[in-house]
Scaffold this motif. Structure first.
Motif, PDB file in Angstrom:
ATOM      1  N   ASN A  42       0.744  -1.341  -0.080  1.00  0.00           N
ATOM      2  CA  ASN A  42      -0.175   0.097  -0.209  1.00  0.00           C
ATOM      3  C   ASN A  42       0.943   1.333   0.050  1.00  0.00           C
ATOM      4  N   ALA A  46       0.894   4.104  -2.618  1.00  0.00           N
ATOM      5  CA  ALA A  46       0.591   5.358  -2.282  1.00  0.00           C
ATOM      6  C   ALA A  46       1.734   6.273  -2.759  1.00  0.00           C
ATOM      7  N   LEU A  49       1.445   7.018  -6.456  1.00  0.00           N
ATOM      8  CA  LEU A  49       0.299   7.772  -6.595  1.00  0.00           C
ATOM      9  C   LEU A  49       1.023   9.557  -6.557  1.00  0.00           C
ATOM     10  N   PHE A 191      -5.501   5.847 -11.962  1.00  0.00           N
ATOM     11  CA  PHE A 191      -5.837   5.515 -10.640  1.00  0.00           C
ATOM     12  C   PHE A 191      -6.371   4.170 -10.645  1.00  0.00           C
ATOM     13  N   LEU A 194      -3.695   1.141 -10.750  1.00  0.00           N
ATOM     14  CA  LEU A 194      -2.970   0.924  -9.361  1.00  0.00           C
ATOM     15  C   LEU A 194      -3.771  -0.371  -9.185  1.00  0.00           C
ATOM     16  N   VAL A 196      -5.475  -2.575  -6.758  1.00  0.00           N
ATOM     17  CA  VAL A 196      -5.852  -2.603  -5.315  1.00  0.00           C
ATOM     18  C   VAL A 196      -6.950  -3.553  -5.127  1.00  0.00           C
ATOM     19  N   VAL A 202      -8.498   3.964  -4.241  1.00  0.00           N
ATOM     20  CA  VAL A 202      -7.503   4.967  -4.669  1.00  0.00           C
ATOM     21  C   VAL A 202      -8.099   6.163  -4.635  1.00  0.00           C
ATOM     22  N   ARG A 214     -11.961   9.502  -6.926  1.00  0.00           N
ATOM     23  CA  ARG A 214     -12.091   7.944  -6.312  1.00  0.00           C
ATOM     24  C   ARG A 214     -12.009   7.103  -7.226  1.00  0.00           C
ATOM     25  N   VAL A 271      -4.297   5.194  -0.622  1.00  0.00           N
ATOM     26  CA  VAL A 271      -4.562   3.730  -1.037  1.00  0.00           C
ATOM     27  C   VAL A 271      -5.041   2.784  -0.012  1.00  0.00           C
TER      28      VAL A 271
END
Length: 299
Positions: A42, A46, A49, A191, A194, A196, A202, A214, A271
């Motif tokens: 994470n 982050a 990002l 975004f 990524l 996740v 995110v 978001r 994140v």
């Protein structure tokens, strides 16, 4: 002789307890390591990002600054639909792929020109109701302002995030606003890239707690202010980056959250991943070891 069966039974119980204790210990260690690995992943996301936003925003701010310097040195450019202004804006925006358009407004919020040719006869527009104009008009020394996602009123249509600065007239009063429209969908695609998982999120915030973007469900939450959340009341005041476990700001789901304040900018990125997904492997291990322990206990 009569103690022998009892000793055997007792020994078996002790071995079973030790076996169970060993399995519990291993699972506990594995659980902590899994959580730490997820937290580290994470943090890495982050950081990536933050660097992405920092790189893009530094470019946009440089574009705004150099354009404003040019306008303040050459106020003759500041007439509605001036071809020299439009050509200058086209030239300036070309090296910045993150910038969808660059727009110049006069002191009343009327468009003077942009790199798409707006501002001339039949292509006029007024933006005096937009926050990216009003903030600068009310305080020309405000500096960089980042607005919530908006729908464009002039070509090209679509969602954008405006980043604005004020410029001054020759008598050093408020002369107008220059803003860059960031392509919302390009930001959103990054975004979404990524990893996740399905339940992760995110998020890009303004540092006043306003959600700018978001992923997923980007449009649903844009513009919502969540400054009462622990991220803004507890964690950010303590440190510019970190991790914590908390309920989702928008959906109440408990997640492992890593956050970072974007250096030198009024932005925060987070994140967040759902433990259900990154602990799936641990749960499989727990089931396997529990079955092994149960088998040994039966022996």
């Amino acid at each position: 002789g009569r103690w022998t069966p009892r000793i055997i039974i007792l020994s078996g119980l002790v071995l079973a307890i030790l076996c169970d204790a060993f399995v519990a210990h291993m699972l506990s260690v594995n659980y902590v390591e899994t959580y730490r690995a997820a937290e580290a992943a994470n943090n890495d996301l982050a950081r990536a990002l933050e660097e992405y936003m920092l790189r893009n925003m530094q470019g946009v701010d440089l574009l705004l600054g150099t354009t404003i310097d040019d306008l303040e040195r050459n106020p003759s450019l500041l007439t509605a639909g001036n071809p020299a202004l439009i050509n200058e804006l086209k030239r300036r925006v070309a090296p910045y792929p993150a910038a969808k358009t660059i727009v110049v407004l006069d002191a009343d919020g009327n468009i003077l020109g942009d790199n798409m040719g707006n501002g001339g006869p039949g292509r006029e527009a007024n933006f005096a109701d937009r926050a990216y104009y009003k903030v600068q008009r009310d305080d020309p020394a405000h500096g960089l302002f980042i607005d919530v996602p908006l729908i464009a009123r002039v070509r090209p249509q679509g969602l954008f995030i405006a980043v604005s600065r004020a410029f001054l007239s020759p008598d050093r009063r408020f002369g107008g606003v220059v803003f860059v429209a960031l392509d919302y969908n390009n930001l959103r695609q990054f975004f979404l890239s990524l990893n996740v998982r399905q339940l992760g999120t995110v998020t890009l915030y303004r540092d006043d707690g306003t959600i700018l973007l978001r992923a997923p469900n980007a449009d649903e939450f844009a513009g919502r202010n969540v400054r009462s959340n622990l991220l803004f009341t507890r964690y950010l005041p303590q440190a510019p980056s970190g991790s914590f476990r908390g309920s989702g700001i928008t959906d109440g789901t408990s997640r492992s959250i890593s956050y970072r304040r974007v250096a030198g900018l009024p932005l925060v990125v987070t994140v967040a991943r759902d433990p259900v997904e990154f602990l799936a492997g641990w749960k499989n291990n727990a089931l396997y070891y529990s079955l092994v322990a149960a088998g040994l206990n039966l022996l």
